[in-house]
Scaffold this motif. Structure first.
Motif, PDB file in Angstrom:
ATOM      1  N   ALA A  25     -15.961   2.834  10.545  1.00 38.85           N
ATOM      2  CA  ALA A  25     -16.039   2.421  11.951  1.00 38.85           C
ATOM      3  C   ALA A  25     -15.788   0.928  12.077  1.00 38.85           C
ATOM      4  CB  ALA A  25     -17.404   2.784  12.535  1.00 38.85           C
ATOM      5  N   LYS A  28     -12.179   0.131  11.555  1.00 39.88           N
ATOM      6  CA  LYS A  28     -11.378   0.506  12.723  1.00 39.88           C
ATOM      7  C   LYS A  28     -11.719  -0.346  13.951  1.00 39.88           C
ATOM      8  CE  LYS A  28     -10.533   5.356  11.613  1.00 39.88           C
ATOM      9  NZ  LYS A  28      -9.223   5.669  12.143  1.00 39.88           N
ATOM     10  N   GLN A  30     -14.484  -0.217  15.700  1.00 40.40           N
ATOM     11  CA  GLN A  30     -15.206   0.575  16.696  1.00 40.40           C
ATOM     12  C   GLN A  30     -16.699   0.321  16.581  1.00 40.40           C
ATOM     13  OE1 GLN A  30     -14.112   4.700  16.578  1.00 40.40           O
ATOM     14  NE2 GLN A  30     -11.951   4.265  16.808  1.00 40.40           N
ATOM     15  N   GLU A  93     -13.216  11.768  12.658  1.00 44.42           N
ATOM     16  CA  GLU A  93     -12.445  12.379  13.736  1.00 44.42           C
ATOM     17  C   GLU A  93     -13.343  13.196  14.651  1.00 44.42           C
ATOM     18  OE1 GLU A  93      -8.839  14.607  13.054  1.00 44.42           O
ATOM     19  OE2 GLU A  93      -8.226  13.140  11.533  1.00 44.42           O
ATOM     20  N   SER A  96     -14.984  10.810  16.914  1.00 49.78           N
ATOM     21  CA  SER A  96     -14.044  10.255  17.881  1.00 49.78           C
ATOM     22  C   SER A  96     -13.677  11.243  18.981  1.00 49.78           C
ATOM     23  CB  SER A  96     -12.776   9.793  17.169  1.00 49.78           C
ATOM     24  OG  SER A  96     -13.077   8.792  16.235  1.00 49.78           O
ATOM     25  N   GLU A  97     -13.718  12.535  18.662  1.00 44.84           N
ATOM     26  CA  GLU A  97     -13.363  13.571  19.636  1.00 44.84           C
ATOM     27  C   GLU A  97     -14.470  13.838  20.638  1.00 44.84           C
ATOM     28  OE1 GLU A  97     -12.314  16.874  17.179  1.00 44.84           O
ATOM     29  OE2 GLU A  97     -10.399  15.992  16.575  1.00 44.84           O
TER      30      GLU A  97
END
Length: 98
Positions: A25, A28, A30, A93, A96-97
Motif C-alpha cells: 500500500a 502504491k 495508498q 486487489e 482495492s475492489e
C-alpha cells in the motif's frame, strides 16, 4: 484512509501478510490501515470501529456470514493459494475492489 482487517483463527499467522500488504500500500502511495485480528477479536473490532474491508483467512471461511451480519464492510475470502503463497498483489486487489 481505508481501514482493513485481516482475520485468521488466532491472528498470528497473518502478521507477516499484513506487513507485506501495508508495504505494498505504501509502495502504491495508498493510504490504507491494515491490521491483523483473531476470529473473536475481529468480531469485537468491527462492532467498535468503522472498517471498510474484512479479509478472512482460508481457515475461517465458514464464519463469513457471521461477519457479514455484523458489519456493512465488504467481507472477502482470501483464497488458500493466495494465503499460502502470500500473494499480496492478488489480495490487495480484493481490498482495492471494495
Amino acid at each position: 484512509m481505508e481501514k482493513v482487517i485481516v482475520v485468521c483463527e488466532a491472528g498470528i499467522t497473518t502478521s507477516l501478510l499484513v506487513k507485506k500488504l501495508n508495504d505494498l500500500a505504501q509502495e502504491k502511495g495508498q493510504e490504507v490501515d491494515i491490521q491483523s485480528k483473531s476470529l473473536e477479536e475481529g468480531l469485537d473490532y468491527i462492532k467498535e470501529h468503522n472498517v471498510d474491508v474484512v479479509l478472512l483467512g482460508p481457515q475461517i471461511h465458514h464464519i463469513a456470514k457471521k461477519y457479514e451480519a455484523s458489519t456493512d464492510a465488504k467481507v472477502a475470502k482470501i483464497t488458500v493459494e493466495d494465503y499460502n503463497t502470500m500473494n499480496v498483489y492478488s489480495i490487495f486487489e480484493q481490498v482495492s475492489e471494495a
